[in-house]
Design a protein around this motif. Structure first.
Motif, mmCIF file in Angstrom:
data_model
loop_
_atom_site.group_PDB
_atom_site.id
_atom_site.type_symbol
_atom_site.label_atom_id
_atom_site.label_comp_id
_atom_site.label_asym_id
_atom_site.label_seq_id
_atom_site.Cartn_x
_atom_site.Cartn_y
_atom_site.Cartn_z
ATOM 1 N N ASN A 69 0.799 -1.223 0.000
ATOM 2 C CA ASN A 69 0.000 0.000 0.000
ATOM 3 C C ASN A 69 0.832 1.275 0.000
ATOM 4 O OD1 ASN A 69 -2.440 -1.297 -0.127
ATOM 5 N ND2 ASN A 69 -2.718 -1.354 2.080
ATOM 6 N N ILE A 70 2.047 1.225 0.470
ATOM 7 C CA ILE A 70 2.890 2.411 0.505
ATOM 8 C C ILE A 70 3.305 2.825 -0.907
ATOM 9 C CG2 ILE A 70 5.097 3.335 1.318
ATOM 10 C CD1 ILE A 70 4.711 1.549 3.802
ATOM 11 N N THR A 71 3.597 1.868 -1.767
ATOM 12 C CA THR A 71 4.044 2.204 -3.118
ATOM 13 C C THR A 71 2.921 2.767 -3.984
ATOM 14 O OG1 THR A 71 3.662 -0.039 -3.920
ATOM 15 C CG2 THR A 71 5.876 0.474 -3.139
ATOM 16 N N ILE A 72 1.688 2.551 -3.606
ATOM 17 C CA ILE A 72 0.565 3.104 -4.378
ATOM 18 C C ILE A 72 0.702 4.617 -4.496
ATOM 19 C CG2 ILE A 72 -1.928 3.544 -4.302
ATOM 20 C CD1 ILE A 72 -2.248 0.744 -3.138
ATOM 21 N N TYR A 73 1.113 5.256 -3.433
ATOM 22 C CA TYR A 73 1.214 6.721 -3.419
ATOM 23 C C TYR A 73 2.503 7.232 -4.046
ATOM 24 C CZ TYR A 73 -2.685 6.119 -0.280
ATOM 25 O OH TYR A 73 -3.888 5.762 0.263
ATOM 26 N N ASN A 74 3.473 6.380 -4.282
ATOM 27 C CA ASN A 74 4.755 6.801 -4.837
ATOM 28 C C ASN A 74 4.858 6.589 -6.340
ATOM 29 O OD1 ASN A 74 5.676 7.530 -2.288
ATOM 30 N ND2 ASN A 74 6.424 5.477 -1.877
ATOM 31 N N LEU A 75 3.981 5.781 -6.903
ATOM 32 C CA LEU A 75 4.048 5.485 -8.328
ATOM 33 C C LEU A 75 3.409 6.578 -9.165
ATOM 34 C CD1 LEU A 75 2.978 1.728 -8.237
ATOM 35 C CD2 LEU A 75 5.286 2.628 -8.521
ATOM 36 N N LYS A 76 4.057 6.916 -10.258
ATOM 37 C CA LYS A 76 3.469 7.868 -11.196
ATOM 38 C C LYS A 76 2.848 7.046 -12.324
ATOM 39 C CE LYS A 76 4.259 11.810 -14.092
ATOM 40 N NZ LYS A 76 5.192 12.732 -14.689
ATOM 41 N N ARG A 77 1.556 6.800 -12.231
ATOM 42 C CA ARG A 77 0.891 5.901 -13.168
ATOM 43 C C ARG A 77 -0.191 6.581 -13.992
ATOM 44 N NH1 ARG A 77 0.684 0.417 -11.946
ATOM 45 N NH2 ARG A 77 -0.421 0.393 -13.905
ATOM 46 N N ILE A 78 -0.656 7.748 -13.579
ATOM 47 C CA ILE A 78 -1.734 8.412 -14.302
ATOM 48 C C ILE A 78 -1.117 9.188 -15.462
ATOM 49 C CG2 ILE A 78 -3.631 10.064 -14.163
ATOM 50 C CD1 ILE A 78 -3.796 9.425 -11.176
ATOM 51 N N LYS A 79 -1.426 8.744 -16.653
ATOM 52 C CA LYS A 79 -0.864 9.392 -17.842
ATOM 53 C C LYS A 79 -2.014 10.030 -18.623
ATOM 54 C CE LYS A 79 3.018 6.304 -18.057
ATOM 55 N NZ LYS A 79 4.174 7.069 -17.858
ATOM 56 N N ILE A 80 -2.025 11.331 -18.624
ATOM 57 C CA ILE A 80 -3.077 12.090 -19.293
ATOM 58 C C ILE A 80 -2.426 13.079 -20.246
ATOM 59 C CG2 ILE A 80 -4.999 13.697 -18.963
ATOM 60 C CD1 ILE A 80 -5.332 12.478 -16.175
ATOM 61 N N ALA A 81 -2.962 13.158 -21.439
ATOM 62 C CA ALA A 81 -2.501 14.115 -22.445
ATOM 63 C C ALA A 81 -0.998 13.960 -22.715
ATOM 64 C CB ALA A 81 -2.843 15.539 -22.051
#
Length: 83
Positions: A69-81
């Motif tokens: 659960n800690i890595t959920i907040y550290n990952l840059k996964r939302i790719k928009i535009a």
């Protein structure tokens, strides 16, 4: 007429909730143009709705892929535009 980007964000979150494959929807999100998104989300309510849906959908998607659960907040996964 419904806002395309709000509908897209709703489809992504619904698909994430039922544990479906949202890769095609996320690809659409990646290829949108930032200027069109900004122009289309022309009120605070639309912007809030879009971003809350996207945040919650990606949280569901990432939490199902990751056991830590800690890595959920550290990952840059939302790719928009394309960013």
């Amino acid at each position: 007429m419904r806002n395309y980007y709000i509908v897209l964000s709703e489809k992504i979150i619904v698909t994430a909730k039922i544990d479906g494959d949202s890769s095609l929807l996320r690809r659409q999100l990646f290829y949108i143009r930032a200027a069109k998104l900004e122009k289309s989300l022309d009120s605070d309510d639309l912007r809030k709705t879009f971003w809350i849906n996207i945040y919650n959908a990606y949280y569901l998607i990432i939490s199902k892929e990751s056991t830590d659960n800690i890595t959920i907040y550290n990952l840059k996964r939302i790719k928009i535009a394309r960013s």
